[in-house]
Design a protein around this motif. Structure first.
Motif, PDB file in Angstrom:
ATOM      1  N   MET A 110     -25.171  68.093 -53.923  1.00  0.00           N
ATOM      2  CA  MET A 110     -25.008  69.519 -54.133  1.00  0.00           C
ATOM      3  C   MET A 110     -23.538  69.909 -54.029  1.00  0.00           C
ATOM      4  N   ALA A 155     -20.989  72.002 -56.530  1.00  0.00           N
ATOM      5  CA  ALA A 155     -20.330  73.219 -56.044  1.00  0.00           C
ATOM      6  C   ALA A 155     -18.815  73.101 -56.023  1.00  0.00           C
ATOM      7  N   ALA A 171     -34.306  70.527 -53.482  1.00  0.00           N
ATOM      8  CA  ALA A 171     -33.391  71.659 -53.661  1.00  0.00           C
ATOM      9  C   ALA A 171     -32.134  71.236 -54.408  1.00  0.00           C
ATOM     10  N   TYR A 220     -30.256  73.207 -57.578  1.00  0.00           N
ATOM     11  CA  TYR A 220     -28.853  73.591 -57.606  1.00  0.00           C
ATOM     12  C   TYR A 220     -28.107  72.907 -58.749  1.00  0.00           C
ATOM     13  N   SER A 242     -29.385  74.008 -62.115  1.00  0.00           N
ATOM     14  CA  SER A 242     -28.871  75.334 -62.475  1.00  0.00           C
ATOM     15  C   SER A 242     -27.470  75.232 -63.055  1.00  0.00           C
ATOM     16  N   HIS A 243     -26.623  74.428 -62.428  1.00  0.00           N
ATOM     17  CA  HIS A 243     -25.263  74.230 -62.946  1.00  0.00           C
ATOM     18  C   HIS A 243     -25.312  73.648 -64.358  1.00  0.00           C
TER      19      HIS A 243
END
Length: 115
Positions: free
Chosen positions: A1, A5, A58, A62, A65-66
């Motif tokens: 993740m 990010a 999860a 994440y 989504s990116h």
């Protein structure tokens, strides 16, 4: 993740803005180069059925989504591995239920505005 990010987001943002670090500057950025970052993202989504192994987690929400946003906004190239990964995620029953709920709420909001 954290890879999505940090390095992925920074590489995509800089690439979209037209900023390409010189090779001697790559050390100072959290991603090195846009192409190498995409190569690593591609390897990550190909390594296993899901990011963390055989189960959806999860991290898939994440990172998915990116990737979904990046493909939709054309800030990520439509590499086969990315398309295959996002295709697997959007075929999940839970994703389809979520989209149906979103569409229902959007229709309710539109009807309320029209009334």
């Amino acid at each position: 993740m954290f890879f999505a990010a940090g390095p992925v987001e920074q590489a995509v943002t800089n690439h979209r803005a037209g900023f390409v670090p010189a090779p001697e500057q790559e050390f100072f950025f959290g991603y090195g180069s846009y192409e190498r970052t995409l190569d690593q993202l591609e390897k990550a989504v190909q390594a296993r059925p899901f990011i963390a192994g055989d189960r959806f987690t999860a991290a898939d929400i994440y990172i998915g989504s990116h990737i979904g946003w990046g493909l939709g906004l054309q800030t990520l190239p439509p590499r086969k591995a990315l398309l295959d990964y996002i295709g697997k995620l959007v075929e999940r029953d839970a994703f389809k239920r979520g989209v149906a709920k979103d569409e229902e709420l959007i229709a309710q909001a539109a009807a309320a505005r029209a009334a």
